[in-house]
Each structure stands twice: as structure tokens, then as C-alpha cells.
Design a protein around this motif. Structure first.
Motif, PDB file in Angstrom:
ATOM      1  N   LEU A 127      37.961  35.056  33.049  1.00 28.63           N
ATOM      2  CA  LEU A 127      37.579  33.833  33.647  1.00 28.63           C
ATOM      3  C   LEU A 127      36.097  33.079  33.500  1.00 28.63           C
ATOM      4  O   LEU A 127      35.875  32.094  33.637  1.00 28.63           O
ATOM      5  CB  LEU A 127      37.905  33.791  35.113  1.00 28.63           C
ATOM      6  CG  LEU A 127      39.458  34.159  35.445  1.00 28.63           C
ATOM      7  CD1 LEU A 127      39.677  34.221  36.898  1.00 28.63           C
ATOM      8  CD2 LEU A 127      40.489  33.263  34.770  1.00 28.63           C
ATOM      9  N   GLY A 128      35.253  34.356  33.297  1.00 34.37           N
ATOM     10  CA  GLY A 128      33.822  33.515  33.095  1.00 34.37           C
ATOM     11  C   GLY A 128      32.866  34.869  33.256  1.00 34.37           C
ATOM     12  O   GLY A 128      33.294  36.048  32.771  1.00 34.37           O
ATOM     13  N   ASP A 129      31.833  34.644  33.428  1.00 35.05           N
ATOM     14  CA  ASP A 129      30.638  35.650  33.794  1.00 35.05           C
ATOM     15  C   ASP A 129      30.913  36.375  34.985  1.00 35.05           C
ATOM     16  O   ASP A 129      30.879  35.723  36.163  1.00 35.05           O
ATOM     17  CB  ASP A 129      29.363  34.988  33.432  1.00 35.05           C
ATOM     18  CG  ASP A 129      29.010  34.502  32.086  1.00 35.05           C
ATOM     19  OD1 ASP A 129      29.457  34.850  31.118  1.00 35.05           O
ATOM     20  OD2 ASP A 129      28.400  33.551  32.214  1.00 35.05           O
ATOM     21  N   VAL A 130      30.928  37.647  35.033  1.00 27.70           N
ATOM     22  CA  VAL A 130      31.193  38.405  36.417  1.00 27.70           C
ATOM     23  C   VAL A 130      29.993  39.555  36.720  1.00 27.70           C
ATOM     24  O   VAL A 130      29.426  40.050  35.880  1.00 27.70           O
ATOM     25  CB  VAL A 130      32.496  39.419  35.913  1.00 27.70           C
ATOM     26  CG1 VAL A 130      32.971  40.201  37.313  1.00 27.70           C
ATOM     27  CG2 VAL A 130      33.551  38.658  35.427  1.00 27.70           C
ATOM     28  N   TRP A 131      29.948  39.444  38.003  1.00 26.41           N
ATOM     29  CA  TRP A 131      28.971  40.135  38.612  1.00 26.41           C
ATOM     30  C   TRP A 131      29.676  41.064  39.673  1.00 26.41           C
ATOM     31  O   TRP A 131      30.731  40.471  40.329  1.00 26.41           O
ATOM     32  CB  TRP A 131      27.871  39.308  39.402  1.00 26.41           C
ATOM     33  CG  TRP A 131      26.646  38.862  38.516  1.00 26.41           C
ATOM     34  CD1 TRP A 131      25.600  39.507  38.394  1.00 26.41           C
ATOM     35  CD2 TRP A 131      26.947  37.590  37.933  1.00 26.41           C
ATOM     36  NE1 TRP A 131      24.695  38.634  37.782  1.00 26.41           N
ATOM     37  CE2 TRP A 131      25.482  37.665  37.317  1.00 26.41           C
ATOM     38  CE3 TRP A 131      27.910  36.594  37.510  1.00 26.41           C
ATOM     39  CZ2 TRP A 131      25.141  36.561  36.337  1.00 26.41           C
ATOM     40  CZ3 TRP A 131      27.472  35.683  36.716  1.00 26.41           C
ATOM     41  CH2 TRP A 131      26.181  35.596  36.194  1.00 26.41           C
ATOM     42  N   GLY A 132      29.384  42.200  40.213  1.00 23.75           N
ATOM     43  CA  GLY A 132      29.803  42.842  41.213  1.00 23.75           C
ATOM     44  C   GLY A 132      28.838  43.640  42.016  1.00 23.75           C
ATOM     45  O   GLY A 132      27.701  43.901  41.696  1.00 23.75           O
ATOM     46  N   GLY A 155      37.963  43.636  35.621  1.00 27.47           N
ATOM     47  CA  GLY A 155      38.815  43.461  34.514  1.00 27.47           C
ATOM     48  C   GLY A 155      39.583  42.221  34.479  1.00 27.47           C
ATOM     49  O   GLY A 155      39.749  41.247  33.545  1.00 27.47           O
ATOM     50  N   VAL A 156      40.086  41.841  35.708  1.00 23.15           N
ATOM     51  CA  VAL A 156      40.933  40.649  35.827  1.00 23.15           C
ATOM     52  C   VAL A 156      40.293  39.421  35.785  1.00 23.15           C
ATOM     53  O   VAL A 156      40.498  38.514  35.223  1.00 23.15           O
ATOM     54  CB  VAL A 156      41.586  40.961  37.188  1.00 23.15           C
ATOM     55  CG1 VAL A 156      42.408  39.505  37.434  1.00 23.15           C
ATOM     56  CG2 VAL A 156      42.650  42.123  37.131  1.00 23.15           C
ATOM     57  N   LEU A 157      39.007  39.815  36.205  1.00 21.23           N
ATOM     58  CA  LEU A 157      37.998  38.360  36.347  1.00 21.23           C
ATOM     59  C   LEU A 157      37.293  38.104  35.008  1.00 21.23           C
ATOM     60  O   LEU A 157      36.813  36.929  34.927  1.00 21.23           O
ATOM     61  CB  LEU A 157      36.956  38.692  37.497  1.00 21.23           C
ATOM     62  CG  LEU A 157      37.517  38.857  39.052  1.00 21.23           C
ATOM     63  CD1 LEU A 157      36.453  39.274  39.910  1.00 21.23           C
ATOM     64  CD2 LEU A 157      38.191  37.784  39.585  1.00 21.23           C
ATOM     65  N   VAL A 189      47.954  47.833  40.720  1.00 24.31           N
ATOM     66  CA  VAL A 189      48.485  46.726  39.552  1.00 24.31           C
ATOM     67  C   VAL A 189      48.877  45.498  40.373  1.00 24.31           C
ATOM     68  O   VAL A 189      48.764  44.553  39.917  1.00 24.31           O
ATOM     69  CB  VAL A 189      49.641  47.709  38.979  1.00 24.31           C
ATOM     70  CG1 VAL A 189      50.151  46.719  38.046  1.00 24.31           C
ATOM     71  CG2 VAL A 189      48.724  48.714  38.174  1.00 24.31           C
ATOM     72  N   GLY A 190      49.756  45.769  41.255  1.00 25.08           N
ATOM     73  CA  GLY A 190      50.443  44.621  42.087  1.00 25.08           C
ATOM     74  C   GLY A 190      49.574  43.551  42.714  1.00 25.08           C
ATOM     75  O   GLY A 190      49.505  42.554  42.625  1.00 25.08           O
ATOM     76  N   MET A 191      48.403  44.230  43.577  1.00 21.10           N
ATOM     77  CA  MET A 191      47.172  43.264  43.991  1.00 21.10           C
ATOM     78  C   MET A 191      46.546  42.569  42.940  1.00 21.10           C
ATOM     79  O   MET A 191      46.228  41.442  43.058  1.00 21.10           O
ATOM     80  CB  MET A 191      46.394  44.188  44.911  1.00 21.10           C
ATOM     81  CG  MET A 191      47.038  44.711  45.928  1.00 21.10           C
ATOM     82  SD  MET A 191      47.583  43.577  47.407  1.00 21.10           S
ATOM     83  CE  MET A 191      49.441  43.801  46.977  1.00 21.10           C
ATOM     84  N   ARG A 192      46.262  43.236  41.807  1.00 22.96           N
ATOM     85  CA  ARG A 192      45.760  42.366  40.864  1.00 22.96           C
ATOM     86  C   ARG A 192      46.735  41.282  40.298  1.00 22.96           C
ATOM     87  O   ARG A 192      46.285  40.289  40.156  1.00 22.96           O
ATOM     88  CB  ARG A 192      45.492  43.428  39.608  1.00 22.96           C
ATOM     89  CG  ARG A 192      44.186  44.201  39.900  1.00 22.96           C
ATOM     90  CD  ARG A 192      43.856  45.199  39.028  1.00 22.96           C
ATOM     91  NE  ARG A 192      43.004  46.401  39.406  1.00 22.96           N
ATOM     92  CZ  ARG A 192      43.125  47.576  38.809  1.00 22.96           C
ATOM     93  NH1 ARG A 192      43.460  47.706  37.400  1.00 22.96           N
ATOM     94  NH2 ARG A 192      42.256  48.531  39.323  1.00 22.96           N
ATOM     95  N   ARG A 193      47.865  41.613  40.191  1.00 22.57           N
ATOM     96  CA  ARG A 193      48.815  40.341  39.440  1.00 22.57           C
ATOM     97  C   ARG A 193      48.969  39.393  40.784  1.00 22.57           C
ATOM     98  O   ARG A 193      48.844  38.324  40.027  1.00 22.57           O
ATOM     99  CB  ARG A 193      50.162  40.945  39.361  1.00 22.57           C
ATOM    100  CG  ARG A 193      50.330  41.857  38.084  1.00 22.57           C
ATOM    101  CD  ARG A 193      51.498  42.604  38.103  1.00 22.57           C
ATOM    102  NE  ARG A 193      51.969  43.299  36.936  1.00 22.57           N
ATOM    103  CZ  ARG A 193      52.663  44.213  36.711  1.00 22.57           C
ATOM    104  NH1 ARG A 193      53.362  44.625  37.617  1.00 22.57           N
ATOM    105  NH2 ARG A 193      52.880  44.846  35.294  1.00 22.57           N
TER     106      ARG A 193
END
Length: 245
Positions: free
Chosen positions: A59-64, A54-56, A20-24
């Protein structure tokens, strides 16, 4: 990574204080530096079970992409369809395809046998005006049983990571250690572990009492407010935001 670690991560990464913290912290850096515009293409290299996607997504279109089929499968179960199995040193994407690339706790992993090659690949798939955000574990002397469970090959210093990024064709926008305030507690815990080795298993890697989890999450929430204005002198991780030279 051990199989039970993926299970534990998938079950707890939406509530465990560290995730949670790293995402923030990541979100705070992206909000300040990355331009908001329609059609932003984003790649999470080493996306794991999909927690950062989920954080990204807003912001736009996401690939992983992730080397582990277990991780890819779990990310797909979370609803992320543009996730592929692939090697960070041979990314299955075209040159200049992405406006933002994330590399969170990837280079340290023993599956990445050549971190410079991985950085070269991220440089290749990043657009000319794009950003790369890298976060890696710090200080090899802080290695612990946790590192064994998550298959840590190497922990970095900020100088070492910055040098490798610059030599790979990037210029630095932001660099800082993170997880600064909790560093003293971690240092004491890991020095204690050297005297009395941990027997922790992968399936209880993210087990923390509810009240302690809340305290640690609040501390990292404070860091997220400060990270774009203060360069922390030490911490459990290193964060670098870079662009192409």
C-alpha cells in the motif's frame, strides 16, 4: 510478553489461523475504505515481530514501532528496516506524518499504562485526511491463561472502545466485532478453563493440528468477505476504522 511467546509467534504467524485470518480481515477493510495513491505513509504501532507489515507494504511506505527490543529485532530479521523501538504513548514521529496508522492488539497490553494517551499520540501523528485502524481483544470476562502469557491488562467492549476513540478526537467510519463465528467455541473453551486451569506454555501457544488450523482459517476467510457489509454483534475482537474529526 513472555520471551517464548515472541519465538512462537515469529515461527508460526505466517501460517497460524488467527494471524492469517486477522490479516485477511484487515486487508479487506483497507481495500474498501483507504484510498490507493502513490506515496502513502503507513505506521504499525505495536508491530510485534512484523507480520502485519507484509500486508501493509503493497500500500505504500511502511514504518513500525514496538516497545519490545525482541520484537524489533525479529521484525528486522524479516527484512523490515524502518522499525524502531518506542513507546506508544510517546511516538517518535512528527505531527501529521502518516496517512494510515494501525493499532492491532496494543491498547490491551500492560505496557500501555494509559490507552487515552496512546490514542492521543496516534491522533497527533495521523494526517488530517488519514485513517486509523484499531483492533483489540473483547470482553474482560473472557480472560484466560492466554491473556496471562501475552500480558493482557484489559479486554474491551465495543461501546467502551468507540467512546474512547470519539473522546480522543476521532469519528467512526466502521466498527464491528470480529472472530464472530468461532466465538461459541472460544466461550466454551474458556469457561472450561475456569474449571480446569490451562498449563499451556508460551512456546506452544500457537500449536494447532493442521486440519483444525485449516478449518479455522477458512472460517475467518469467510468473515473477511463479510466484514465490510455486516456489523457482527459479538466476537473475540473489536475492529474500528476511524478518521480525525
Amino acid at each position: 510478553m513472555e520471551t517464548e511467546v515472541y519465538s512462537a509467534m515469529s515461527a508460526r504467524e505466517d501460517t497460524f489461523w488467527w494471524h492469517v485470518g486477522m490479516r485477511r480481515i484487515t486487508a479487506a477493510v483497507l481495500r474498501k475504505y483507504v484510498p490507493r495513491r502513490a506515496g502513502l505513509k503507513i505506521l504499525d504501532v505495536g508491530c510485534g515481530t512484523g507480520g502485519m507489515l507484509g500486508v501493509l507494504k503493497p500500500l505504500g511506505d511502511v514504518w513500525g514501532v514496538d516497545v519490545s527490543p525482541q520484537a524489533v529485532s525479529r521484525a528486522e530479521r524479516r527484512g523490515y528496516t524502518a522499525v524502531s523501538q518506542g513507546d506508544a504513548m510517546h511516538l517518535p514521529y512528527s505531527d501529521g506524518m502518516f496517512d494510515l496508522v494501525l493499532c492491532s492488539d496494543l491498547l490491551y497490553h500492560r505496557s500501555v499504562t494509559d490507552d487515552r494517551q496512546a490514542l492521543a499520540e496516534m491522533h497527533r501523528v495521523l494526517s488530517a485526511s488519514g485513517y486509523l485502524l484499531v483492533r483489540e481483544a473483547s470482553y474482560d470476562w473472557l480472560r484466560s491463561h492466554h491473556d496471562e502469557l501475552v500480558w493482557t491488562k484489559h479486554r474491551y467492549t465495543k461501546k467502551e472502545l468507540v467512546t474512547k476513540l470519539q473522546e480522543s478526537g476521532f469519528q467512526i467510519t466502521l466498527t464491528t466485532y470480529v472472530n464472530f463465528f468461532l466465538f461459541p467455541l472460544a466461550f466454551v473453551a474458556r469457561m472450561g478453563e475456569k474449571m480446569r486451569p490451562s498449563r499451556q506454555k508460551g512456546d506452544d501457544l500457537f500449536a494447532t493440528s493442521e486440519w483444525l488450523n485449516a478449518i479455522f482459517a477458512a472460517i475467518l476467510k469467510l468473515e473477511a468477505r463479510l466484514v465490510t457489509t455486516i456489523s457482527f454483534p459479538f466476537g473475540l475482537s473489536i475492529l474500528c476504522l476511524v478518521t480525525k474529526k
